[in-house]
Design an enzyme around this catalytic site. Structure first.
Site, mmCIF file in Angstrom:
data_model
loop_
_atom_site.group_PDB
_atom_site.id
_atom_site.type_symbol
_atom_site.label_atom_id
_atom_site.label_comp_id
_atom_site.label_asym_id
_atom_site.label_seq_id
_atom_site.Cartn_x
_atom_site.Cartn_y
_atom_site.Cartn_z
ATOM 1 N N GLU A 176 -9.469 -9.948 -7.999
ATOM 2 C CA GLU A 176 -8.502 -8.857 -7.832
ATOM 3 C C GLU A 176 -7.383 -8.930 -8.876
ATOM 4 O O GLU A 176 -6.948 -7.899 -9.395
ATOM 5 C CB GLU A 176 -7.948 -8.887 -6.398
ATOM 6 C CG GLU A 176 -9.043 -8.533 -5.386
ATOM 7 C CD GLU A 176 -8.654 -8.733 -3.927
ATOM 8 O OE1 GLU A 176 -7.521 -9.184 -3.650
ATOM 9 O OE2 GLU A 176 -9.491 -8.437 -3.060
ATOM 10 N N LYS A 188 0.836 -1.207 0.000
ATOM 11 C CA LYS A 188 0.000 0.000 0.000
ATOM 12 C C LYS A 188 0.876 1.265 0.000
ATOM 13 O O LYS A 188 2.097 1.188 0.198
ATOM 14 C CB LYS A 188 -0.910 -0.026 1.229
ATOM 15 C CG LYS A 188 -1.919 -1.175 1.206
ATOM 16 C CD LYS A 188 -2.888 -1.073 2.372
ATOM 17 C CE LYS A 188 -3.870 -2.211 2.381
ATOM 18 N NZ LYS A 188 -4.883 -2.058 3.453
ATOM 19 N N ASN A 221 -1.865 -0.240 6.951
ATOM 20 C CA ASN A 221 -1.353 -1.533 7.405
ATOM 21 C C ASN A 221 -0.452 -2.210 6.369
ATOM 22 O O ASN A 221 -0.381 -3.421 6.273
ATOM 23 C CB ASN A 221 -2.504 -2.449 7.857
ATOM 24 C CG ASN A 221 -3.477 -2.746 6.737
ATOM 25 O OD1 ASN A 221 -3.374 -2.193 5.652
ATOM 26 N ND2 ASN A 221 -4.406 -3.649 6.990
ATOM 27 N N TYR A 234 -12.350 -2.331 -3.536
ATOM 28 C CA TYR A 234 -12.844 -2.368 -2.156
ATOM 29 C C TYR A 234 -14.379 -2.336 -2.084
ATOM 30 O O TYR A 234 -14.934 -1.945 -1.051
ATOM 31 C CB TYR A 234 -12.261 -1.199 -1.364
ATOM 32 C CG TYR A 234 -10.831 -1.448 -0.890
ATOM 33 C CD1 TYR A 234 -10.482 -2.618 -0.212
ATOM 34 C CD2 TYR A 234 -9.829 -0.500 -1.077
ATOM 35 C CE1 TYR A 234 -9.194 -2.850 0.230
ATOM 36 C CE2 TYR A 234 -8.520 -0.719 -0.626
ATOM 37 C CZ TYR A 234 -8.222 -1.903 0.030
ATOM 38 O OH TYR A 234 -6.948 -2.137 0.491
ATOM 39 N N HIS A 248 -1.913 -5.382 1.278
ATOM 40 C CA HIS A 248 -3.211 -6.023 1.067
ATOM 41 C C HIS A 248 -2.973 -7.383 0.425
ATOM 42 O O HIS A 248 -2.083 -7.526 -0.403
ATOM 43 C CB HIS A 248 -4.094 -5.187 0.131
ATOM 44 C CG HIS A 248 -5.290 -5.932 -0.374
ATOM 45 N ND1 HIS A 248 -6.461 -5.994 0.342
ATOM 46 C CD2 HIS A 248 -5.473 -6.689 -1.476
ATOM 47 C CE1 HIS A 248 -7.328 -6.748 -0.322
ATOM 48 N NE2 HIS A 248 -6.746 -7.184 -1.436
HETATM 49 P P1 CMP Z 1 -7.232 -4.652 3.427
HETATM 50 O O1 CMP Z 1 -6.734 -6.037 3.631
HETATM 51 O O2 CMP Z 1 -6.611 -3.860 2.333
HETATM 52 O O3 CMP Z 1 -8.796 -4.713 3.185
HETATM 53 C C1 CMP Z 1 -9.688 -3.711 3.623
HETATM 54 C C2 CMP Z 1 -9.007 -2.656 4.377
HETATM 55 O O4 CMP Z 1 -9.835 -1.826 5.121
HETATM 56 C C3 CMP Z 1 -8.107 -3.271 5.418
HETATM 57 O O5 CMP Z 1 -7.002 -3.876 4.779
HETATM 58 C C4 CMP Z 1 -7.793 -2.093 6.305
HETATM 59 O O6 CMP Z 1 -6.616 -1.408 5.911
HETATM 60 C C5 CMP Z 1 -8.993 -1.206 6.074
HETATM 61 N N1 CMP Z 1 -9.744 -0.991 7.318
HETATM 62 C C6 CMP Z 1 -10.337 -1.915 8.065
HETATM 63 N N2 CMP Z 1 -10.921 -1.336 9.131
HETATM 64 C C7 CMP Z 1 -10.661 -0.011 9.047
HETATM 65 C C8 CMP Z 1 -10.983 1.110 9.851
HETATM 66 N N3 CMP Z 1 -11.708 0.977 10.977
HETATM 67 N N4 CMP Z 1 -10.543 2.318 9.454
HETATM 68 C C9 CMP Z 1 -9.820 2.445 8.306
HETATM 69 N N5 CMP Z 1 -9.493 1.419 7.502
HETATM 70 C C10 CMP Z 1 -9.910 0.202 7.878
#
Ligand code: CMP
Length: 143
Positions: free
Chosen positions: A126, A9, A112, A49, A115
């Site tokens: 995807e 990311k 984080n 998403y 993905h």
């Molecule tokens: P990802 O695996 O990319 O898939 C969905 C994403 O939503 C997840 O990783 C997180 O980075 C994001 N996400 C989940 N919960 C929250 C939250 N409470 N606030 C912001 N982002 C979120």
């Protein structure tokens, strides 16, 4: 051969973690089948998403993933979908096991680092969103 979609990311790219992350999957024994550094158009981010469309953080999620370049990848190998999820660690870095990618490098659930597809269905979806079939390489049968 099982394939998955993984993406460093914008926070991971900005923090120069691409090499570290690629090295982990290479050393594990998976094969890189496709990769590109790219800016995600808003429409693609919203589609990728789509399952989170009703969540309160959807706007924030789309804004973040389009905020800078991502490194999109297709990896292949035995059980790569589940194994990559283990190597990434739990979505929220506060719960990610030490030693996992998010456990080592992530701090917040929004930023984080990486993905990864969570099922064969999402991997196929995807990969299809981010890569044309001709952008994926074919390996010979040496490995
Ligand atoms: P990802 O695996 O990319 O898939 C969905 C994403 O939503 C997840 O990783 C997180 O980075 C994001 N996400 C989940 N919960 C929250 C939250 N409470 N606030 C912001 N982002 C979120």
């Amino acid at each position: 051969m099982e394939k998955t979609f993984l993406m460093v990311k914008p926070d991971g790219v900005q923090r120069n973690l691409v090499g570290e992350i690629v090295a982990r999957f290479e050393k594990k024994g998976f094969q890189l089948a496709g990769a590109k550094l790219m800016n995600i158009p808003t429409e693609l981010a919203e589609e990728h998403y789509g399952e989170h469309k009703e969540r309160p953080f959807f706007g924030e999620l789309v804004d973040f993933i389009t905020s800078g370049p991502v490194f999109a990848m297709v990896w292949q190998g035995e059980n790569v979908i589940a194994t990559a999820r283990n190597m990434m660690g739990a979505t929220n870095p506060k719960d990610s096991a030490p030693g996992s990618i998010r456990g080592e490098f992530g701090l917040t659930v929004g930023k984080n680092v990486i993905h990864g597809s969570d099922s064969p269905e999402s991997a196929e979806r995807e990969i299809g969103l981010f890569f044309k079939p001709e952008e994926l390489v074919q390996y010979n049968k040496l490995m």
